[in-house]
Design an enzyme around this catalytic site. Structure first.
Site, mmCIF file in Angstrom:
data_model
loop_
_atom_site.group_PDB
_atom_site.id
_atom_site.type_symbol
_atom_site.label_atom_id
_atom_site.label_comp_id
_atom_site.label_asym_id
_atom_site.label_seq_id
_atom_site.Cartn_x
_atom_site.Cartn_y
_atom_site.Cartn_z
ATOM 1 N N GLY A 1 30.428 39.981 27.859
ATOM 2 C CA GLY A 1 29.753 40.993 28.681
ATOM 3 C C GLY A 1 28.744 41.801 27.883
ATOM 4 O O GLY A 1 27.695 42.192 28.400
ATOM 5 N N CYS B 1 42.575 39.867 34.200
ATOM 6 C CA CYS B 1 41.998 41.006 33.478
ATOM 7 C C CYS B 1 42.846 42.248 33.748
ATOM 8 O O CYS B 1 42.789 43.209 32.997
ATOM 9 C CB CYS B 1 40.540 41.200 33.842
ATOM 10 S SG CYS B 1 40.290 41.306 35.579
ATOM 11 N N GLU C 1 32.340 43.211 34.656
ATOM 12 C CA GLU C 1 33.777 43.357 34.882
ATOM 13 C C GLU C 1 34.447 42.619 33.731
ATOM 14 O O GLU C 1 34.624 41.414 33.753
ATOM 15 C CB GLU C 1 34.103 42.746 36.251
ATOM 16 C CG GLU C 1 35.323 43.326 36.888
ATOM 17 C CD GLU C 1 36.532 42.470 36.600
ATOM 18 O OE1 GLU C 1 37.253 42.828 35.642
ATOM 19 O OE2 GLU C 1 36.740 41.482 37.292
ATOM 20 N N GLY D 1 34.312 38.487 32.566
ATOM 21 C CA GLY D 1 34.776 37.752 31.388
ATOM 22 C C GLY D 1 35.152 38.708 30.277
ATOM 23 O O GLY D 1 35.447 39.877 30.524
ATOM 24 N N SER D 2 35.111 38.208 29.053
ATOM 25 C CA SER D 2 35.528 39.020 27.913
ATOM 26 C C SER D 2 34.487 40.099 27.616
ATOM 27 O O SER D 2 33.318 39.994 28.009
ATOM 28 C CB SER D 2 35.674 38.134 26.680
ATOM 29 O OG SER D 2 34.403 37.637 26.319
HETATM 30 C C1 UN1 Z 1 40.496 39.285 37.290
HETATM 31 O O1 UN1 Z 1 41.508 39.039 36.620
HETATM 32 O O2 UN1 Z 1 39.345 39.040 36.831
HETATM 33 O O3 UN1 Z 1 43.795 42.780 40.782
HETATM 34 C C2 UN1 Z 1 40.531 39.780 38.677
HETATM 35 C C3 UN1 Z 1 44.012 41.605 40.491
HETATM 36 C C4 UN1 Z 1 43.237 40.547 41.256
HETATM 37 C C5 UN1 Z 1 41.906 40.330 40.636
HETATM 38 C C6 UN1 Z 1 41.902 40.106 39.163
HETATM 39 N N1 UN1 Z 1 43.081 40.958 42.612
HETATM 40 O O4 UN1 Z 1 44.813 41.267 39.648
#
Ligand code: UN1
Length: 510
Positions: free
Chosen positions: A245, A296, A262, A240-241
């Site tokens: 986190g 992300c 993450e 998450g953000s």
């Molecule tokens: C995410 O956005 O939390 O590499 C994961 C990627 C994807 C996973 C993203 N396989 O964009």
């Protein structure tokens, strides 16, 4: 009710938790309605779990761990293999639900389910490869080795943008390692989670497994906090953000638990004068507008050499003005809605800030309205000329805003710009020049957990370890040796001699 909901056994009212086979009671007085960002229609309703229900889930998981850890790892892998097969059967329905509940285009919904299937396959192989090392002891007739044991309960807090795949990265690895899981999905996408739980329930039932191995609990941040502060949960994996986190990480650290974080990215692509521009433009477009900029790993900054800046910008503008935006379940649409109206407001707010700082919007940046777009969640992806040191450019805005930044001189200048943010998830360079590429990949290059060459920042394969540095949180999930985070390592020294020699040659006669 939509067909795919029926196929996935989603009811119109859904309970707050499941311990694998059993589901919590459905009380009609505490319903939370889940509306689709696609058309603002009610999909179904759910409930949030009470503290008692939370406690029940944790106790059930604790009991299940005692059973599950005794099952040999390859046999646990066999359960995960069956889960992968069930997911294959439900790929289209689940892909559709993910698309409808979260708003990503159907192709990406399917891709997300494929990512789950792939991680199941990976975990099955891994279940026979949980290797520890053997060392040569410095003492005669001694043996030294290390082994890995499961931790116990793994708490998984997942985000709305990958409502199912990120759970599977964690849960499938954790499971073959001998752990049990408690999944708290995003409060914005609980139905996709319920669908997954229903899919795996079938496998658990067919294999006569007890309650408590794979658990699901629905709720808001209070459930996340309960997990983070609960000593019975040795590992918390949270996506998450950075704001979220940091809270989770601090709470877990306070009890000296383990966390796997993450968090946010502020990912850049560098385009040097030696790039294949056509490839670069395609990668940038997918990275910046794919998933409506809500990965992300989405591309948020483009660092372009001044000599090609104008050409790149003109190409991008011509693509941005024609982007097919609309219902993500329709063929041909490439940009769906943002997750909710609040996200659309954050998008507008960020654009206002960048304008105030001196940035210039070259394309997009509007919230769409009219019959097709009446939800207030559809926006036109924005291309913005900006400087890296603007406060807003330093932040992760979860939407399709691409900041265009020029660099002058050599690659080192571009790398300095790229690294000059707090986040460190993904990065990429487009260059056909070997020296530039190797500098980018060297210790003096990208400081991110992911550094790509001639591919974009998003769309990582599951086989590599996924995660990033700095405020991204340092965790690694999915492939490579990420499984080690879900186990405790034990070093064993065995003496099979008749003597008791001490290490380091110490004499200690009594
Ligand atoms: C995410 O956005 O939390 O590499 C994961 C990627 C994807 C996973 C993203 N396989 O964009």
């Amino acid at each position: 009710m939509q067909d795919f909901l029926k196929q996935l056994n989603i009811d119109s009212h859904n309970p707050a938790y499941s311990t694998g086979l059993k589901w919590g009671p459905t009380l009609s007085n505490q319903q939370k309605e889940i509306l689709s960002p696609v058309d603002n229609k009610l999909i179904a309703s759910v409930q949030w779990a009470t503290p008692d229900e939370y406690n029940h889930v944790v106790q059930t998981a604790e009991a299940a761990f005692i059973h599950w850890r005794q099952i040999p790892a390859p046999k646990r892998g066999e359960i995960v293999r069956q889960i992968g097969d069930e997911l294959r059967k439900h790929k289209t329905a689940l892909g559709r639900l993910v698309s409808y509940e979260m708003g990503k285009i159907y192709q990406e919904g399917l891709g997300e389910v494929q990512e789950m299937i792939d991680v199941c396959d990976f975990a099955v192989g891994l279940s026979r490869q949980l290797y520890g090392l053997t060392m040569h002891s410095e003492r005669p007739l001694h043996r030294m080795y290390e082994q890995y044991h499961p931790l116990g309960i793994v708490g998984i807090i997942s985000a709305f943008n990958f409502p199912v795949a990120v759970w599977s990265w964690n849960a499938m690895l954790a499971a073959v390692c001998g752990n049990v899981c408690i999944w708290k999905p995003s409060e914005k996408t609980p139905l996709s989670a319920i669908a997954c739980q229903r899919i795996i329930s079938k496998v658990l039932t067919e294999n006569n497994l007890p309650e408590g191995i794979f658990n699901l609990i629905l709720g808001d941040a209070t459930i996340g906090h309960s997990l983070a502060s609960d000593k019975r949960v040795p590992l918390i994996s949270a996506t998450g953000s950075t704001r979220m986190g940091r809270k989770v990480g601090e709470t877990v650290a306070n009890r000296l638990g383990k966390s796997l974080l993450e968090l946010g990215g502020n990912n850049a692509i560098i385009i040097t004068p030696n790039a294949d521009l056509e490839m670069a433009i395609r990668a940038v477009t997918f990275g910046a507008v794919g998933t409506c900029g809500q990965r992300c790993t989405s591309t948020r900054r483009l660092i372009i050499h001044e000599s090609i800046y104008q050409t790149v910008v003109e190409r991008l503008v011509s693509i941005y003005v024609k982007l097919p935006i609309g219902n993500p379940l329709e063929d041909g649409v490439l940009v769906g809605p943002l997750i909710d109206k609040q996200a659309a407001q954050n998008f507008t707010q960020a654009l206002n800030e960048v304008k105030k700082a001196g940035g210039k919007i070259l394309a997009g940046g509007e919230i769409l309205s009219g019959e097709k777009y009446s939800t207030g969640t559809y926006v036109t992806p924005a291309l913005v000329e900006a400087q890296n040191d603007y406060a807003i450019v330093q932040e992760e805005t979860f939407g399709p805003i691409l900041y265009l930044i020029q660099y002058k001189g050599n690659l080192e200048n571009a790398i300095a710009i790229q690294n000059n943010v707090q986040q460190g998830l993904s990065s990429a360079i487009f260059s056909l020049d070997l020296r530039e590429v190797e500098i980018f990949l060297s210790y003096a290059g990208s400081d991110c957990g992911i550094a790509n060459v001639n591919i974009g920042t998003s769309g990582a394969e599951i086989g590599g370890a996924f995660g990033g540095e700095k405020e991204t949180g340092g965790g690694r999930e999915s492939g490579s040796d990420a499984w080690k985070a879900y186990m405790r390592r034990q070093t064993n020294t065995i003496n099979y001699s008749n003597e008791l020699p001490l290490a380091q040659g110490i004499t200690f006669e009594v």
